[in-house]
Write an enzyme that holds these catalytic residues in place. Structure first.
Site, PDB file in Angstrom:
ATOM      1  CG  ASN A   5      -1.735   1.270   1.353  1.00 18.41           C
ATOM      2  OD1 ASN A   5      -1.791   2.066   0.418  1.00 18.41           O
ATOM      3  ND2 ASN A   5      -2.383   1.462   2.498  1.00 18.41           N
ATOM      4  CD1 TRP A   6       3.881   1.207  -2.597  1.00 15.79           C
ATOM      5  CD2 TRP A   6       4.502   2.770  -4.079  1.00 15.79           C
ATOM      6  NE1 TRP A   6       5.069   0.805  -3.158  1.00 15.79           N
ATOM      7  CE2 TRP A   6       5.470   1.749  -4.072  1.00 15.79           C
ATOM      8  CE3 TRP A   6       4.679   3.850  -4.937  1.00 15.79           C
ATOM      9  CZ2 TRP A   6       6.600   1.777  -4.885  1.00 15.79           C
ATOM     10  CZ3 TRP A   6       5.800   3.873  -5.751  1.00 15.79           C
ATOM     11  CH2 TRP A   6       6.756   2.847  -5.706  1.00 15.79           C
ATOM     12  CG  HIS A  93      -5.936   2.588   5.552  1.00 17.46           C
ATOM     13  ND1 HIS A  93      -5.431   3.503   6.440  1.00 17.46           N
ATOM     14  CD2 HIS A  93      -4.952   1.676   5.341  1.00 17.46           C
ATOM     15  CE1 HIS A  93      -4.189   3.156   6.752  1.00 17.46           C
ATOM     16  NE2 HIS A  93      -3.875   2.051   6.094  1.00 17.46           N
ATOM     17  CD  GLU A 161      -3.482  -1.648   7.687  1.00 17.11           C
ATOM     18  OE1 GLU A 161      -2.413  -1.957   7.166  1.00 17.11           O
ATOM     19  OE2 GLU A 161      -4.048  -0.565   7.463  1.00 17.11           O
ATOM     20  CB  SER A 205       5.201  -1.024  12.241  1.00 17.83           C
ATOM     21  OG  SER A 205       4.874   0.344  12.406  1.00 17.83           O
ATOM     22  N   GLY A 226       2.839  -0.868   4.373  1.00 17.57           N
ATOM     23  CA  GLY A 226       2.889   0.532   3.962  1.00 17.57           C
ATOM     24  C   GLY A 226       4.322   0.942   3.666  1.00 17.57           C
ATOM     25  N   GLY A 227       4.934   1.665   4.604  1.00 21.39           N
ATOM     26  CA  GLY A 227       6.270   2.248   4.421  1.00 21.39           C
ATOM     27  C   GLY A 227       7.308   1.293   3.838  1.00 21.39           C
TER      28      GLY A 227
HETATM   29  P1  13P Z   1       3.007   0.921   7.707  1.00 21.65           P
HETATM   30  O1  13P Z   1       3.490  -0.401   7.185  1.00 21.65           O
HETATM   31  O2  13P Z   1       3.765   2.090   7.125  1.00 21.65           O
HETATM   32  O3  13P Z   1       2.916   0.950   9.197  1.00 21.65           O
HETATM   33  O4  13P Z   1       1.510   1.121   7.160  1.00 21.65           O
HETATM   34  C1  13P Z   1       0.603   0.113   7.361  1.00 21.65           C
HETATM   35  C2  13P Z   1      -0.606   0.431   6.567  1.00 21.65           C
HETATM   36  O5  13P Z   1      -1.338   1.348   6.892  1.00 21.65           O
HETATM   37  C3  13P Z   1      -0.871  -0.382   5.376  1.00 21.65           C
HETATM   38  O6  13P Z   1      -2.179  -0.192   4.912  1.00 21.65           O
END
Ligand code: 13P
Length: 242
Positions: A5-6, A93, A161, A205, A226-227
């Site tokens: 997820n960018w 989300h 999440e 994370s 995400g990141g």
């Molecule tokens: P991170 O992996 O940056 O914590 O983000 C998680 C996220 O919200 C994926 O949808």
């Protein structure tokens, strides 16, 4: 399944570099989807790049508008997403629940609209730090899960999440993830006659240090990243080695 997820990141250049690297180095296997969710404006661009590779990288959207308010300037329908090559869509989300004030009615409409158009929803649920502290996690999850109408449950993927784990570097402990995932799975078993277990993926994370333990759990059906997904080699390693 491993999902990138960018969020609100990227450019054509970055996407091209990422997709070139990932498609050359990833070893996609049956039953383990590799799903790329770029910002909406780059979905079509990504589709054309993916078509040039031999890899079955699948596309997901981070955004879908329901028919709650029509006409809607800036809106994107499920039909449009399918036309530009999406098979999945992230719905609910926490960043959208919080910043765009999404209501349960709206989320329910989005889910139905996705399913009606053969898009698989990745429906996100999770509690805040405050709710966790006051032992409200299960109550909050039940309220969020209640949005899914029973006849479409078998077509949804649930993404757990925890809000406090998103972008903080503080992933949830595996025992906690397992407890919550098993609660979600049990809940669906008890409330529907849906015999197959629902897929529950974890996000918050996820990184190179913690992905293995999380993915290896029998309660975890995939990762929503995400990141760490922005880095092509990190994402590829996580996919190939999980
Ligand atoms: P991170 O992996 O940056 O914590 O983000 C998680 C996220 O919200 C994926 O949808």
């Amino acid at each position: 399944m491993i999902i990138a997820n960018w969020k609100m990141n990227g450019s054509k250049e970055l996407i091209e570099v990422w997709l070139n690297f990932v498609s050359k180095n990833i070893k996609i296997i049956d039953g383990k989807d590799c799903i790329f969710c770029p910002p909406s404006c780059y979905i079509d661009f990504s589709k054309h790049l993916i078509e040039k590779t031999n890899q079955s990288i699948r596309l997901g959207s981070q955004e879908l508008d329901s028919l709650l308010s029509k006409p809607l300037t800036g809106g994107i329908t499920a039909e449009m997403l399918v036309e530009v090559g999406c098979s999945f869509v992230i719905i609910g989300h926490s960043e959208q629940r919080i910043h765009l004030n999404e209501s349960n009615e709206l989320l329910s409409n989005k889910l139905v609209s996705a399913i009606d158009n053969n898009l698989t929803p990745i429906y996100c649920v999770g509690e805040t730090a405050k709710q966790k502290k006051s032992n409200q996690t299960k109550e909050v999850l039940l309220e969020q899960l209640d949005v899914i109408q029973s006849q479409i449950i078998d077509k949804c993927i649930i993404a757990y999440e925890p809000v406090w784990a998103i972008g903080t570097g503080e992933s949830a402990e595996i025992s906690y993830i397992e407890e919550v995932h098993s609660f979600i799975k049990e809940e669906f078993k008890n409330t529907t006659d849906f015999s197959k277990e629902i897929s529950v993926v974890y996000g918050g994370s996820v990184n190179l240090e913690n992905y293995k333990e999380t993915y290896n759990s029998s309660q975890v059906d995939g990762l929503l990243i995400g990141g760490a997904s922005l880095n092509h080699s990190t994402f590829t390693k996580i996919y190939n080695m999980s």
